[in-house]
Write a protein that holds these residues in place. Sequence first.
Motif, PDB file in Angstrom:
ATOM      1  N   HIS A  52       0.876  -1.168   0.000  1.00 57.47           N
ATOM      2  CA  HIS A  52       0.000   0.000   0.000  1.00 57.47           C
ATOM      3  C   HIS A  52       0.913   1.216   0.000  1.00 57.47           C
ATOM      4  CE1 HIS A  52       1.056  -0.498   4.195  1.00 57.47           C
ATOM      5  NE2 HIS A  52       0.430   0.594   4.562  1.00 57.47           N
ATOM      6  N   HIS A  54       1.080   3.986   1.921  1.00 60.38           N
ATOM      7  CA  HIS A  54       1.469   4.816   3.060  1.00 60.38           C
ATOM      8  C   HIS A  54       2.951   5.122   2.902  1.00 60.38           C
ATOM      9  CE1 HIS A  54      -2.079   3.570   5.875  1.00 60.38           C
ATOM     10  NE2 HIS A  54      -2.367   4.626   5.130  1.00 60.38           N
ATOM     11  N   HIS A  57       6.040   2.879   3.211  1.00 58.28           N
ATOM     12  CA  HIS A  57       6.164   1.710   2.328  1.00 58.28           C
ATOM     13  C   HIS A  57       6.520   2.106   0.890  1.00 58.28           C
ATOM     14  CE1 HIS A  57       4.321  -1.166   5.237  1.00 58.28           C
ATOM     15  NE2 HIS A  57       3.991   0.007   5.759  1.00 58.28           N
ATOM     16  N   HIS A 159      -6.591  -2.594   5.804  1.00 57.70           N
ATOM     17  CA  HIS A 159      -5.737  -1.739   6.641  1.00 57.70           C
ATOM     18  C   HIS A 159      -6.374  -0.339   6.656  1.00 57.70           C
ATOM     19  CE1 HIS A 159      -2.146   0.082   8.296  1.00 57.70           C
ATOM     20  NE2 HIS A 159      -1.718   0.593   7.159  1.00 57.70           N
ATOM     21  N   ASP A 248       0.991  -4.385   7.489  1.00 60.66           N
ATOM     22  CA  ASP A 248      -0.025  -3.403   7.802  1.00 60.66           C
ATOM     23  C   ASP A 248      -1.434  -3.948   7.628  1.00 60.66           C
ATOM     24  OD1 ASP A 248       2.341  -2.068   8.004  1.00 60.66           O
ATOM     25  OD2 ASP A 248       1.570  -0.181   7.185  1.00 60.66           O
TER      26      ASP A 248
HETATM   27 ZN    ZN Z   1       0.165   1.477   6.584  1.00 64.60          ZN
END
Ligand code: ZN
Length: 335
Positions: A52, A54, A57, A159, A248
């Motif tokens: 993902h 975020h 990451h 998540h 996550d």
């Molecule tokens: Zn995350």
Amino acid sequence: MFNARLVNDPFGDPALYLDLRYRREALLFDLGDIHSLPPRMLLKVNHIFVTHTHMDHFIGFDHLLRICLGREKHLALYGPPGFIGNVQGKLAAYTWNLVENYTNDFRLVVTELHPDRSETVNFPCREAFRPEMERQVASVGETILERDAYEVKTLFLDHKVPCLAFCLEEKRRVNVKKNALTEMGLPGGAWLNALKDAIHRDEPGNTLFRVWWKGEDRGIAEKMYPLGELREKLTKITPGQKIVYISDVINSPENVEGIVEFARGADVLFIEACFLEEDRERAAEKYHLTAMQAGRLARLAAVKRFTLFHYSPKYRGMEERFEEEAMRAFQGEKE
Ligand SMILES: [Zn+2]
Ligand SMILES: [Zn+2]
């Protein structure tokens, strides 16, 4: 054949480097802080799978782009819904007026995964990373990449945003018996990889296979053998490894059910544990796991081994408590 290692310590931004030893190829799961990887290791990477976007990451994207710029390289990136827009946004942050004269064709091949389909767009460097007009849409199941020696599968998890888990499954492993090689009077070399690939593809035993090596006077020496004979005499076939990466997720019943099925029997499970169990409410609020939950998932999935990462920085100096807590849950002590 695979060597999987986390790029950073468990407090660092997530990234798992999967080195296909004996081949000039590597994969990355997540694209967190990757500065500690030397450029020669980054240049081996051809496929990147992002759980993902975020920031922790995906922040390594710029560094990777910087290293690859001006190289002859097609870099494939896979990510969750919205991923093509995320990559486009990153590329839009820079000025690309001098790249059309580059002699090398560097391009990003970006695939956005949806539960029922994939959408792919090329971003060619020499065209200032302008995306192709049309997205290539394909129906796709669990398997998102299939190669001769392995496949990569994905699973959608929750998540608070869709978050992808990844699994690398090596196909049967073809081991070469060194003493048999000597007995046949054959030298090692690149042909052994071609032999392994032919066996993985289940090519018929009567196919003639070319064994070659550098002979005297720099010439190439070669001999032809039926594939079946080489398979019989030279190789031993064993089951491949399964490596699962989960980062996550909240410990919801749906996530637990999905993870247990997906990770079942894995040789190694890499799994996030942001929090300790004493902070499990905080973990749920943040849609993360505790170390105990991670250990319990590893037990339910009957994995052989697991490795925790993604510890919240507030626990610095308390690393051992993560390991202990998760190991107790893994061994099935009272939770
Ligand atoms: Zn995350
Ligand atoms: Zn994270």
